[in-house]
Design a protein around this motif. Structure first.
Motif, PDB file in Angstrom:
ATOM      1  N   ALA A  10       7.334   7.408  13.246  1.00 24.87           N
ATOM      2  CA  ALA A  10       6.276   6.399  13.346  1.00 24.87           C
ATOM      3  C   ALA A  10       5.199   6.738  12.326  1.00 24.87           C
ATOM      4  O   ALA A  10       4.597   7.815  12.389  1.00 24.87           O
ATOM      5  CB  ALA A  10       5.689   6.375  14.748  1.00 24.87           C
ATOM      6  N   ILE A  11       4.985   5.856  11.376  1.00 23.19           N
ATOM      7  CA  ILE A  11       3.953   6.045  10.347  1.00 23.19           C
ATOM      8  C   ILE A  11       3.066   4.810  10.375  1.00 23.19           C
ATOM      9  O   ILE A  11       3.424   3.744   9.879  1.00 23.19           O
ATOM     10  CB  ILE A  11       4.569   6.267   8.958  1.00 23.19           C
ATOM     11  CG1 ILE A  11       5.503   7.485   8.985  1.00 23.19           C
ATOM     12  CG2 ILE A  11       3.475   6.447   7.913  1.00 23.19           C
ATOM     13  CD1 ILE A  11       6.209   7.769   7.682  1.00 23.19           C
ATOM     14  N   LEU A  12       1.920   4.960  10.983  1.00 25.40           N
ATOM     15  CA  LEU A  12       1.005   3.832  11.186  1.00 25.40           C
ATOM     16  C   LEU A  12       0.435   3.343   9.863  1.00 25.40           C
ATOM     17  O   LEU A  12       0.365   4.106   8.887  1.00 25.40           O
ATOM     18  CB  LEU A  12      -0.137   4.251  12.108  1.00 25.40           C
ATOM     19  CG  LEU A  12       0.098   4.212  13.615  1.00 25.40           C
ATOM     20  CD1 LEU A  12       1.243   5.129  14.028  1.00 25.40           C
ATOM     21  CD2 LEU A  12      -1.168   4.602  14.344  1.00 25.40           C
ATOM     22  N   PRO A  13      -0.009   2.104   9.797  1.00 29.55           N
ATOM     23  CA  PRO A  13      -0.766   1.648   8.634  1.00 29.55           C
ATOM     24  C   PRO A  13      -2.035   2.475   8.482  1.00 29.55           C
ATOM     25  O   PRO A  13      -2.573   3.011   9.455  1.00 29.55           O
ATOM     26  CB  PRO A  13      -1.097   0.189   8.967  1.00 29.55           C
ATOM     27  CG  PRO A  13      -0.075  -0.212   9.970  1.00 29.55           C
ATOM     28  CD  PRO A  13       0.204   1.020  10.773  1.00 29.55           C
TER      29      PRO A  13
ATOM     30  N   ARG B 205       0.815  -1.208   0.000  1.00 25.57           N
ATOM     31  CA  ARG B 205       0.000   0.000   0.000  1.00 25.57           C
ATOM     32  C   ARG B 205       0.853   1.264   0.000  1.00 25.57           C
ATOM     33  O   ARG B 205       0.528   2.249  -0.676  1.00 25.57           O
ATOM     34  CB  ARG B 205      -0.946   0.000   1.209  1.00 25.57           C
ATOM     35  CG  ARG B 205      -2.089  -0.998   1.100  1.00 25.57           C
ATOM     36  CD  ARG B 205      -2.932  -0.789  -0.160  1.00 25.57           C
ATOM     37  NE  ARG B 205      -3.510   0.541  -0.249  1.00 25.57           N
ATOM     38  CZ  ARG B 205      -4.766   0.859   0.070  1.00 25.57           C
ATOM     39  NH1 ARG B 205      -5.581  -0.088   0.520  1.00 25.57           N
ATOM     40  NH2 ARG B 205      -5.210   2.093  -0.071  1.00 25.57           N
ATOM     41  N   MET B 206       1.945   1.260   0.748  1.00 26.52           N
ATOM     42  CA  MET B 206       2.797   2.439   0.775  1.00 26.52           C
ATOM     43  C   MET B 206       3.469   2.682  -0.573  1.00 26.52           C
ATOM     44  O   MET B 206       3.601   3.823  -1.020  1.00 26.52           O
ATOM     45  CB  MET B 206       3.840   2.306   1.887  1.00 26.52           C
ATOM     46  CG  MET B 206       3.271   2.563   3.272  1.00 26.52           C
ATOM     47  SD  MET B 206       2.459   4.206   3.393  1.00 26.52           S
ATOM     48  CE  MET B 206       2.220   4.323   5.164  1.00 26.52           C
ATOM     49  N   MET B 207       3.890   1.632  -1.250  1.00 24.46           N
ATOM     50  CA  MET B 207       4.448   1.803  -2.595  1.00 24.46           C
ATOM     51  C   MET B 207       3.419   2.424  -3.526  1.00 24.46           C
ATOM     52  O   MET B 207       3.710   3.349  -4.293  1.00 24.46           O
ATOM     53  CB  MET B 207       4.922   0.460  -3.155  1.00 24.46           C
ATOM     54  CG  MET B 207       6.156  -0.095  -2.496  1.00 24.46           C
ATOM     55  SD  MET B 207       6.670  -1.636  -3.296  1.00 24.46           S
ATOM     56  CE  MET B 207       7.318  -2.518  -1.881  1.00 24.46           C
TER      57      MET B 207
ATOM     58  N   ALA C 188       1.089  10.139   2.545  1.00 22.94           N
ATOM     59  CA  ALA C 188       1.596  11.514   2.493  1.00 22.94           C
ATOM     60  C   ALA C 188       2.649  11.741   3.573  1.00 22.94           C
ATOM     61  O   ALA C 188       3.655  12.439   3.337  1.00 22.94           O
ATOM     62  CB  ALA C 188       0.440  12.500   2.643  1.00 22.94           C
ATOM     63  N   LEU C 189       2.449  11.160   4.762  1.00 18.89           N
ATOM     64  CA  LEU C 189       3.451  11.290   5.823  1.00 18.89           C
ATOM     65  C   LEU C 189       4.771  10.647   5.406  1.00 18.89           C
ATOM     66  O   LEU C 189       5.849  11.204   5.620  1.00 18.89           O
ATOM     67  CB  LEU C 189       2.943  10.634   7.108  1.00 18.89           C
ATOM     68  CG  LEU C 189       1.853  11.369   7.881  1.00 18.89           C
ATOM     69  CD1 LEU C 189       1.432  10.544   9.099  1.00 18.89           C
ATOM     70  CD2 LEU C 189       2.328  12.747   8.334  1.00 18.89           C
ATOM     71  N   LEU C 190       4.688   9.459   4.795  1.00 20.94           N
ATOM     72  CA  LEU C 190       5.911   8.794   4.342  1.00 20.94           C
ATOM     73  C   LEU C 190       6.575   9.606   3.238  1.00 20.94           C
ATOM     74  O   LEU C 190       7.797   9.779   3.230  1.00 20.94           O
ATOM     75  CB  LEU C 190       5.595   7.379   3.863  1.00 20.94           C
ATOM     76  CG  LEU C 190       6.791   6.573   3.338  1.00 20.94           C
ATOM     77  CD1 LEU C 190       7.885   6.458   4.395  1.00 20.94           C
ATOM     78  CD2 LEU C 190       6.348   5.187   2.884  1.00 20.94           C
ATOM     79  N   SER C 191       5.776  10.122   2.319  1.00 21.68           N
ATOM     80  CA  SER C 191       6.323  10.938   1.236  1.00 21.68           C
ATOM     81  C   SER C 191       7.070  12.145   1.783  1.00 21.68           C
ATOM     82  O   SER C 191       8.195  12.458   1.352  1.00 21.68           O
ATOM     83  CB  SER C 191       5.193  11.389   0.303  1.00 21.68           C
ATOM     84  OG  SER C 191       5.691  12.231  -0.721  1.00 21.68           O
TER      85      SER C 191
END
Length: 354
Positions: free
Chosen positions: A155-158, A27-29, A344-347
């Motif tokens: 920390a980036i939750l699912p 999902r993150m990809m 968006a947080l991961l980006s």
């Protein structure tokens, strides 16, 4: 000059594996690509983390083939056991570790293997630009046990897929349908759950066990033997892994979610149960009580079938309690973040490395 938003995402085995960690990666990809990132998928051997020499040689070659100054997000199942590779490329590549949970905390490891995992993961994480964890509880654990500075941690939750508000529990199946979702491995405690239910055969219930049976085939067979030993073949159904749309139907049909976990780095199945408005019976260290609020669950001592049996009995016989916990679950589920928000947080975290 606009910097190119590209990265390599490294993971062991097949992305199609039906575990919470791989679902997070997939999902993150997808979210990063939706936000304009060019994501190269780099698959390592499926032997990780208990990998042999050939798997390590293959990993070394794949890392050496990555372009200079590439952002490399590597799943912790692999990254935690390749400190030599991380050391070699710490200056050339922008290494980002994705830690679902520390490897040494997996149940069923010998003390020697657990200690080796601990030492290797601790070293590997020293060579990263960022360490992503999937819960605040895991972040604290990585910070405190591996000496990773807070400034390097995120920390980036699912995320979740928003659903219509679930039906209240009195519209669900009777007798109550119990659901347990998780790979059949010792850490998930399906054996504890079966032992607990073996003492509740005087009550009406049926248990659906959904989860990959291939991760630990010996444990999966012991679980089948345990079900037969207690003569529960007609009351417990082992479904193996299922597609996402089938999994949604299991949640829709369930009355109670039960998972006797020993430890969770986040607990995506718990989050899905909240999203479905299911009352929960739970156990486990790590992030379990961060993910699941008390208003939605009865908590038990980990590894204790008697404790789990008592909680299950309360949830099965007390419909008022079940309704109260379902209401708490629905409220908590409605507040969970979405995949687009978490992507968006991961980006943003990765953009800081450009």
């Amino acid at each position: 000059m606009i910097k190119s938003r590209r990265l390599s995402f490294v993971y062991p085995g097949s992305l199609d594996r039906p575990t919470g960690g791989y679902r997070y990666d997939r999902r993150m990809m997808n979210e990063l690509e939706r936000l304009g990132w060019a994501v190269s998928r780099v698959a390592l051997s499926d032997e990780f983390p208990l990998c042999g020499g050939l798997a390590r040689l293959d990993a070394e070659a794949r890392f050496r083939a990555l372009p200079d100054q590439e952002i490399v997000v590597c799943d912790g199942l692999a990254f935690g056991v390749i400190p030599e590779i991380a050391r070699e490329h710490q200056q050339r590549l922008k290494l980002v570790a994705l830690v679902h949970h520390p490897l040494y905390l997996e149940d069923g490891l010998s003390s020697d293997v657990a200690e080796a995992f601990f030492q290797r993961e601790k070293e590997a994480l020293q060579y990263t630009r960022r360490v992503i964890t999937t819960s605040s509880a895991t972040l604290a654990q990585v910070r405190d046990t591996f000496d990773v500075p807070t400034s390097a941690l995120r920390a980036i939750l699912p995320g979740t897929n928003p659903l219509p508000r679930p039906d209240p529990p009195d519209l669900r199946s009777e007798p109550p349908s119990l659901l347990c979702v998780g790979s059949l491995i010792p850490r998930k405690g399906q054996d504890v759950l079966v032992e607990a239910l073996s003492g509740l055969t005087d009550l009406d219930w049926h248990l659906d066990l959904v989860g990959d049976t291939r991760c630990d085939e010996a444990f999966a067979q012991r679980l089948q033997d345990l079900i037969a030993e207690h003569h529960l073949e007609q009351r417990v159904t082992v479904h193996g892994s299922v597609a996402d749309h089938e999994l949604s139907r299991f949640y829709d049909r369930a009355s109670i979610f039960a998972l006797a976990s020993h430890y969770e780095g986040y607990g995506m199945a718990f989050a899905e149960a909240l999203l479905s408005g299911l009352p929960i019976v739970a156990s486990g260290r790590g992030a379990v009580r961060n993910t699941v609020p008390a208003a939605a669950a009865l908590f038990c001592s980990e590894g204790q079938a008697a404790s789990f049996r008592q909680a299950l009995k309360l949830m099965l016989v007390d419909t008022r309690l079940r309704a109260e916990k379902a209401q708490g679950a629905a409220a908590a589920g409605s507040a969970l973040p979405t995949w687009s928000e978490q992507g968006a947080l991961l980006s943003n975290t990765l953009e800081a490395l450009l």
